[in-house]
Motif scaffolding. Structure first.
Motif, short mmCIF file in Angstrom:
data_model
loop_
_atom_site.label_atom_id
_atom_site.label_comp_id
_atom_site.label_asym_id
_atom_site.label_seq_id
_atom_site.Cartn_x
_atom_site.Cartn_y
_atom_site.Cartn_z
N ALA A 40 0.82 -1.22 0.00
CA ALA A 40 0.00 0.00 0.00
C ALA A 40 0.85 1.27 0.00
O ALA A 40 0.40 2.32 -0.45
N LYS A 41 2.09 1.18 0.48
CA LYS A 41 2.95 2.36 0.51
C LYS A 41 3.34 2.82 -0.90
O LYS A 41 3.84 3.93 -1.07
N HIS A 42 3.11 1.98 -1.89
CA HIS A 42 3.42 2.34 -3.27
C HIS A 42 2.16 2.77 -4.03
O HIS A 42 2.18 2.90 -5.25
N CYS A 79 5.21 4.61 -13.98
CA CYS A 79 4.78 3.66 -12.94
C CYS A 79 5.96 3.27 -12.06
O CYS A 79 7.06 2.97 -12.55
N PHE A 80 5.73 3.24 -10.77
CA PHE A 80 6.78 2.92 -9.80
C PHE A 80 7.46 1.58 -10.11
O PHE A 80 8.66 1.42 -9.87
N PHE A 81 6.72 0.64 -10.64
CA PHE A 81 7.25 -0.71 -10.83
C PHE A 81 7.84 -0.92 -12.24
O PHE A 81 8.26 -2.03 -12.56
N GLY A 189 5.01 6.77 3.83
CA GLY A 189 4.65 6.35 2.48
C GLY A 189 3.20 5.95 2.33
O GLY A 189 2.68 5.87 1.21
N LEU A 190 2.51 5.71 3.45
CA LEU A 190 1.10 5.30 3.41
C LEU A 190 0.14 6.48 3.34
O LEU A 190 -1.05 6.30 3.07
N LEU A 191 0.63 7.68 3.59
CA LEU A 191 -0.26 8.84 3.74
C LEU A 191 -1.08 9.13 2.49
O LEU A 191 -2.28 9.42 2.58
N ASP A 192 -0.46 9.08 1.31
CA ASP A 192 -1.20 9.39 0.09
C ASP A 192 -2.21 8.31 -0.27
O ASP A 192 -3.15 8.55 -1.02
N PHE A 193 -2.01 7.11 0.25
CA PHE A 193 -3.00 6.06 0.07
C PHE A 193 -4.17 6.28 1.03
O PHE A 193 -5.33 6.20 0.65
N LEU A 194 -3.86 6.56 2.29
CA LEU A 194 -4.90 6.72 3.31
C LEU A 194 -5.75 7.97 3.12
O LEU A 194 -6.97 7.93 3.20
N PHE A 195 -5.08 9.10 2.85
CA PHE A 195 -5.78 10.39 2.83
C PHE A 195 -5.79 11.06 1.46
O PHE A 195 -6.27 12.18 1.32
N GLY A 196 -5.30 10.37 0.46
CA GLY A 196 -5.24 10.98 -0.86
C GLY A 196 -4.10 11.99 -0.93
O GLY A 196 -3.33 12.14 0.02
N ARG A 197 -4.00 12.66 -2.04
CA ARG A 197 -2.95 13.65 -2.20
C ARG A 197 -3.21 14.85 -1.29
O ARG A 197 -4.37 15.17 -1.00
N PRO A 198 -2.16 15.50 -0.81
CA PRO A 198 -2.34 16.64 0.11
C PRO A 198 -3.30 17.68 -0.44
O PRO A 198 -3.34 17.95 -1.64
#
Length: 207
Positions: A40-42, A79-81, A189-198
């Protein structure tokens, strides 16, 4: 690289699709996250109502629901991967359904699932008490519906009230992210997954 499915034998592996951003996740992809193949951090979340580009019509629309996507590399859309030097996917065996269906020569497959059965944060963390409550509270406080209403009400001339409201939302969003890392022990790294982009980035679409 693993063998290609029959419908992708003609793929030239040019990397074009990988360089234009990661895929959106669907319900079928839930196990990839739950089993840790794609951490999820990615990932990051485009929240409901957030302005987003619909590539099919090349137009900015409001996201109909959560859209979970793979982060890019640094400040790029790549893409990150995607492994550029090797020109291949680092998670090829565990790639999301959109990647599996995408065929540059025939886009009918991916068009059939576009915007359907999208995976949401609730599908992934909805049963984690405390964490999901925090995400829900943030969504309510910083909903794009309210942000849009605030912007429309202010018109072209930004009032003092508008600027105060914007400042409060940005500060709340920033403070919450700092608290869950400092006191909650969550990876940044989980913040943008949990709360979306700032929210500070979100307002760039409106100003």
């Amino acid at each position: 690289m693993e063998s290609e499915p029959d419908n992708l034998i003609g793929c030239k592996r040019c990397g074009t699709c990988c360089k234009k951003g990661g895929p959106s996740f669907h319900i079928e992809d839930l196990s990839l996250i739950e089993e840790g193949f794609i951490p999820a951090k990615h990932l990051y979340t485009i929240r409901k109502g957030e302005p987003v580009c619909d590539n099919r019509i090349d137009k900015i629309i409001s996201a109909p629901s959560d859209m979970i996507k793979i982060k890019g590399q640094g400040n790029r859309w790549v893409c990150f991967f995607y492994m550029e030097k090797e020109n291949k996917c680092d998670i090829y065996q565990y790639r999301p359904i959109e990647c599996r269906l995408l065929d540059c020569q025939d886009t009918s497959g991916i068009e059939q699932i576009f915007g359907k059965n999208l995976l949401t944060r609730q599908n992934i963390i909805g049963k984690i008490e405390g964490l999901w409550d925090m995400v829900t509270e943030h969504d309510q406080r910083c909903s794009y519906e309210e942000i849009t209403k605030l912007f429309d009400k202010s018109g072209k001339k930004k009032s003092k009230y508008f600027l105060q409201e914007v400042s409060q939302l940005i500060e709340y969003d920033k403070a919450l992210r700092e608290i869950v890392v400092a006191k909650g022990g969550l990876e940044s790294g989980l913040l943008d997954f949990l709360f979306g982009r700032p929210i500070s980035i979100a307002f760039k679409h409106y100003l």
